[in-house]
Write an enzyme that holds these catalytic residues in place. Structure first.
Site, PDB file in Angstrom:
ATOM      1  N   ASP A 101       1.024  -1.222  -0.060  1.00  0.00           N
ATOM      2  CA  ASP A 101      -0.052  -0.062  -0.037  1.00  0.00           C
ATOM      3  C   ASP A 101       0.831   1.291   0.104  1.00  0.00           C
ATOM      4  O   ASP A 101       1.798   1.280   0.613  1.00  0.00           O
ATOM      5  CB  ASP A 101      -0.854  -0.092   1.322  1.00  0.00           C
ATOM      6  CG  ASP A 101      -1.882   1.143   1.472  1.00  0.00           C
ATOM      7  OD1 ASP A 101      -2.295   1.702   0.321  1.00  0.00           O
ATOM      8  OD2 ASP A 101      -2.069   1.464   2.635  1.00  0.00           O
TER       9      ASP A 101
ATOM     10  N   ASP B 232      -0.508   5.021   0.733  1.00  0.00           N
ATOM     11  CA  ASP B 232      -0.752   5.844   1.883  1.00  0.00           C
ATOM     12  C   ASP B 232      -0.889   5.140   3.231  1.00  0.00           C
ATOM     13  O   ASP B 232      -1.496   4.261   3.357  1.00  0.00           O
ATOM     14  CB  ASP B 232      -2.308   6.695   1.727  1.00  0.00           C
ATOM     15  CG  ASP B 232      -2.092   7.307   0.389  1.00  0.00           C
ATOM     16  OD1 ASP B 232      -1.327   7.746  -0.089  1.00  0.00           O
ATOM     17  OD2 ASP B 232      -3.347   7.278  -0.413  1.00  0.00           O
TER      18      ASP B 232
END
Lengths: 172, 172
Positions: free
Chosen positions: B8, B10
């Site tokens: 991922d 963020d």
């Protein structure tokens, strides 16, 4: 439960050949024959193809493929549609493609969009695409090859060939 | 064969809390306590959070998560890394995120990037993420929850919790 259908953008929803031809005509004042376009991949068929796709606005102003708006609307009701577009090679294309989808296919939500480098890790049941490099590695059950100049002379192999959007609807 | 690892952006590579706090301090001149941040999801923890992430430059200028550059470099040699980021909700974030990756993680190629709405259709063996909404629906074999204020008070459940990048390397 609805099946997951992966739909390609360039060469299926966006008429990339038309846009490349427009850029080339404005740039060099020439027009290619149908035969010339069928000899190679889309970007190689135009002298400055690789440059045009890196030009700001190329994807944002691309013409919509004939019949694709009505066609995708129909498919979007019948299937769980995901728009899967190879885009990360061209950094500016990403936001342009999203705004383009919002304008021409407003019924497609942001949850239904995937912009990637390679499509292999994206799961689905059916794939609609104009490139063998995507269809050949798809792990779902059905693959539909959308006819474009670069694939017209090739045998569709295990993929079902669709000559335009009327054909897509007939098949799917 | 190397396993496919979905990473991922963020809250794992990009320090979104730090950026939100910076925007809020510049805008309202206030600073949140740790306890306040732990009460809700990242955007809801800041009065104008949903507005800040829609501001041009928010993602392009986000600080890099401590230890993530060395950490991802290590993982990129050990695994087939794919960066998978929920981005299509914020149209301008797409190109910004790609340029940000090019700047801070130059060893990640465009073939290794996926910007999507939902992560569910993306296949992999391992997922590293800070959100249960992604980890809970992942069909691979291992899931690592990266600690962030919004998940710190929650039980990690079947996911392995990583408190920072040193921990990520220990686990993976």
């Amino acid at each position: 439960m609805k099946q997951q259908l992966l739909v390609d953008m360039d060469g299926v929803l966006a008429d990339v050949y038309c846009q490349l031809a427009k850029f080339e005509f404005e740039h060099l004042g020439i027009t290619r024959t149908k035969e010339q376009l069928e000899e190679s991949l889309e970007l190689d068929a135009f002298t400055h193809g690789h440059e045009y796709v890196r030009t700001k606005g190329f994807f944002r102003t691309a013409p919509v493929m004939e019949g694709s708006q009505e066609g995708l609307k129909y498919l979007n009701e019948k299937y769980k549609v995901l728009i899967v577009s190879s885009a990360t090679e061209f950094p500016d294309s990403l936001s342009e493609k999203l705004y383009w989808l919002n304008e021409h296919f407003p019924f497609i939500t942001w949850e239904q969009m995937i912009f990637c480098g390679k499509k292999e890790p994206v799961m689905g049941d059916i794939m609609l695409d104009d490139h063998f490099k995507n269809l050949d590695f798809f792990k779902g059950e059905k693959t539909v090859l959308f006819t474009q100049p670069h694939n017209i002379r090739q045998d569709s192999g295990r993929h079902i060939r669709a000559n335009g959007w009327v054909d897509v609807i007939r098949i799917l």
